[in-house]
Design a protein around this motif. Structure first.
Motif, mmCIF file in Angstrom:
data_model
loop_
_atom_site.group_PDB
_atom_site.id
_atom_site.type_symbol
_atom_site.label_atom_id
_atom_site.label_comp_id
_atom_site.label_asym_id
_atom_site.label_seq_id
_atom_site.Cartn_x
_atom_site.Cartn_y
_atom_site.Cartn_z
ATOM 1 N N VAL A 43 -5.277 3.704 0.588
ATOM 2 C CA VAL A 43 -5.138 3.525 -0.875
ATOM 3 C C VAL A 43 -6.843 3.400 -1.290
ATOM 4 O O VAL A 43 -7.514 2.707 -0.633
ATOM 5 N N SER A 74 0.671 -1.317 0.125
ATOM 6 C CA SER A 74 -0.070 -0.065 0.119
ATOM 7 C C SER A 74 1.059 1.192 0.044
ATOM 8 O O SER A 74 0.519 2.147 -0.706
ATOM 9 N N ARG A 75 1.829 1.213 0.692
ATOM 10 C CA ARG A 75 2.645 2.363 0.838
ATOM 11 C C ARG A 75 3.621 2.765 -0.640
ATOM 12 O O ARG A 75 3.634 3.872 -1.105
ATOM 13 N N GLN A 80 -4.846 1.976 4.703
ATOM 14 C CA GLN A 80 -3.543 2.663 4.602
ATOM 15 C C GLN A 80 -3.845 3.757 3.759
ATOM 16 O O GLN A 80 -2.957 4.453 3.186
ATOM 17 N N LYS A 92 2.225 1.781 -3.257
ATOM 18 C CA LYS A 92 0.948 2.298 -4.337
ATOM 19 C C LYS A 92 0.984 3.875 -3.972
ATOM 20 O O LYS A 92 0.638 4.589 -4.916
ATOM 21 N N ASN A 93 0.981 4.284 -2.897
ATOM 22 C CA ASN A 93 0.977 5.757 -2.455
ATOM 23 C C ASN A 93 1.916 6.680 -3.045
ATOM 24 O O ASN A 93 1.884 7.751 -3.285
#
Length: 596
Positions: free
Chosen positions: A577, A397-398, A575, A400-401
């Motif tokens: 997303v 998720s991080r 998170q 992706k961010n």
């Protein structure tokens, strides 16, 4: 698209675990050791029993049984007979297990008499110590008399007697419990005027190489545990043992100081000889005969000196039955047969497969259905692995961010790969993101996933175990097929040509493919076209490759996919997303306009 790469890596590694593991990582055959001490190193060891010759022709089982007088064997789990010729136990059927899933199917046939197509039996006897003059000794052809008892059953033993005509009288007392264990006590009475030395032995003989599954992750063949060390020999291994003319063929002898057992194992059934705790003997694995080989495992006990007018006895145990793990464990605990539960092929990850198997049986005791037990076991395992999954999905998720920042770096540096790598590393450090963090938890989970697969594959408890609907055998593939519209067309799946079997998948494999495809749609397709193509075909590859696997494994995979989907969706949302599942699905089916 770091998270996409991690997902592809997870799928690819899982694929390797199931399909390729057994080819590259299967344990090698046991090393053969021609330097082991010969039988003479055991005090009082006898000459070797004579080689057993293979029968030149075969007749139907019923005709072979009628060739000798017999004593019936009848227990809650076994039915058969022992032959007075040779005093062999050579006719056993496992009444609790059927050959097919049809309740009217014949019982599994375990032991076969000589004269049948594939003789498989246990026999006992004596050999003289070196230089001892004993006269004739009982062997495979001896005609025994029934001295006591008329049937062998729990609480009803039989006694066989034979007089060699030279001053020795032999008795053989045979008892059986209500499961699969026989106890054989051999006695010799010396009526001569000289002390004699004789050694008792027990043999399991198997004529011809039996048909095996021939799957790398499963051992079938000779097996034994020698003072805590597990020994396994494929049938081809036994033919390549060091040759010994005195034994009549290839042989390996292993001295057992304290505890051991040996015999032959199939996937679900086994025969094994054991002496018990603190009962030394020599374990012998050998193959004899020209043409059709005879495979043997011998339990040779030390010689006994019998004074004139005295008698001496020795006992051994024969297990002949199904590898029911709880029953094996009970024999290990109550009979002192060390490591007996290891007759089940737990594999390299035995420290995982054993507790997983125990947990599966525990859950089954509660719910009463092995299919639901597999699903609930999957829930338990996913719960235990949640910290690893959480770390993996948080890392994804991080990543992706960070996609917008990563795209800006690519636009800014252009084709300067060195500059782009430096700025990416700086971005990761600044945001405290490790791009490999999502892979490490996946790698740690692989042994657990493989262990569960192993348990489902080797567990007797799944054989012929029903789930719901058309799944009546969790150890067999889903019997339905899209090729006959799941039974709507008037032909059976057995009529599908063999070369189409791989494509003839049923309902559950299709559901598995759909749930894996749904997992993918939690993320947009990769921008790289090659990655996108690999990602797109992965669910269908798994769907067809696992379609012919045991339905219990496919049910596990479906449950695992559904739980992983729920975990990943929840963690990604937590998170921050933007999970556009339906948008990703819609884009999959949206027709692309051709480029002008």
């Amino acid at each position: 698209m770091g998270e996409q790469k991690n997902m592809i890596l997870a799928a690819a590694l899982s694929f390797l675990v199931i399909v390729v593991w057994q080819v590259f990582l299967a344990p090698p055959p046991p090393a053969l050791n021609p330097q082991l001490p010969p039988a003479e190193s055991v005090a009082g060891a006898p000459d070797a029993p004579g080689p057993i010759a293979a029968a030149p022709t075969s007749v139907p089982r019923a005709e072979a049984l009628a060739r000798s007088a017999r004593v019936p064997i009848d227990t809650p789990k076994l039915r058969g007979s022992l032959s007075l010729k040779g005093g062999r136990i050579d006719h056993l059927d496992l009444t609790a297990h059927r050959q097919t899933n049809d309740p009217g199917s014949p019982a599994v046939e375990l032991l076969e008499p000589t004269g049948a197509a594939n003789p498989y039996y246990a026999l006992w006897g004596w050999t003289p110590a070196r230089g001892s003059q004993t006269g004739p000794l009982p062997d495979a052809e001896t005609e025994w008399a029934l001295a006591a008892g008329d049937r062998l059953a729990p609480g009803a033993q039989v006694t066989l007697e034979w007089d060699n005509g030279a001053g020795l009288v032999f008795l053989r007392e045979i008892a059986v419990d209500e499961n699969y264990m026989f106890t054989v006590t051999q006695t010799v009475a010396n009526r001569t005027d000289a002390a004699l030395s004789l050694a008792p032995y027990a043999i399991i003989a198997r004529h011809g190489e039996p048909q095996t599954i021939n799957f790398y992750i499963l051992h079938e063949g000779a097996i034994g545990e020698i003072d805590g060390v597990l020994k396994e020999y494929n049938y081809s291994d036994m033919l390549e043992l060091p040759a010994d003319p005195a034994e009549g063929g290839p042989v390996e002898r292993l001295p057992v100081a304290n505890n051991g057992w040996l015999g032959f194992t199939d996937k679900y059934w086994m025969t094994a000889l054991a002496g018990g705790a603190d009962r030394p003997f020599t374990a012998v694995f050998k193959a004899t005969g020209a043409g059709l080989p005879v495979f043997q495992t011998d339990l040779r006990q030390p010689a006994l000196t019998v004074a004139p007018g005295e008698s001496a006895s020795a006992s051994s145990m024969l297990f002949a039955g199904a590898k029911e793990t709880r029953q094996l464990q009970e024999y290990e605990d109550t009979r002192g047969i060390g490591g007996f539960v290891d007759a089940v092929d737990w594999g390299w990850f035995f420290f995982l497969t054993k507790p997983i198997h125990w947990m599966l049986l525990f859950i089954h005791d509660i719910v009463g259905n092995m299919g639901w037990a597999i699903i609930l076991l999957t829930v338990v395992i996913k719960t235990l692995l949640f910290p690893l999954a959480y770390k993996s999905f948080v890392s994804m998720s991080r990543m992706k961010n960070l996609q917008p920042e990563m795209e800006k770096i690519k636009e800014r540096v252009g084709d300067d790969k060195m500059k782009m790598q430096q700025e990416m590393i700086a971005l990761y450090k600044r945001e405290k993101v490790n791009p490999a963090a999502g892979c490490i938890p996946i790698l740690l989970q692989i042994p657990i996933f493989f262990s569960l697969y192993k348990v489902i594959f080797v567990s007797l408890e799944l054989r012929h175990a029903p789930f719901i609907g058309w799944i009546q055998d969790l150890s067999a593939p889903d019997p339905t097929s899209w090729m006959n519209l799941f039974g709507l067309l008037p032909f059976e799946t057995s009529a599908i040509p063999a070369f189409l079997t791989l494509f003839s998948i049923g309902v559950y494999p299709i559901i598995m493919g759909i749930t894996m495809w749904m997992q993918q749609k939690l993320n947009p397709a990769p921008t790289d076209p090659i990655q996108a193509q690999i990602f797109a075909i992965m669910p269908f590859m798994f769907m067809f490759l696992l379609g012919t696997f045991a339905s219990g494994l496919v049910i596990y995979w479906i449950a695992n996919n559904v739980l992983t989907f729920a975990q990943q969706y929840t963690i990604m949302r937590s998170q921050g997303v933007d999970v556009n599942f339906f948008g990703n699905v819609k884009r999959t089916f949206k027709r692309k306009r051709p480029v002008e």
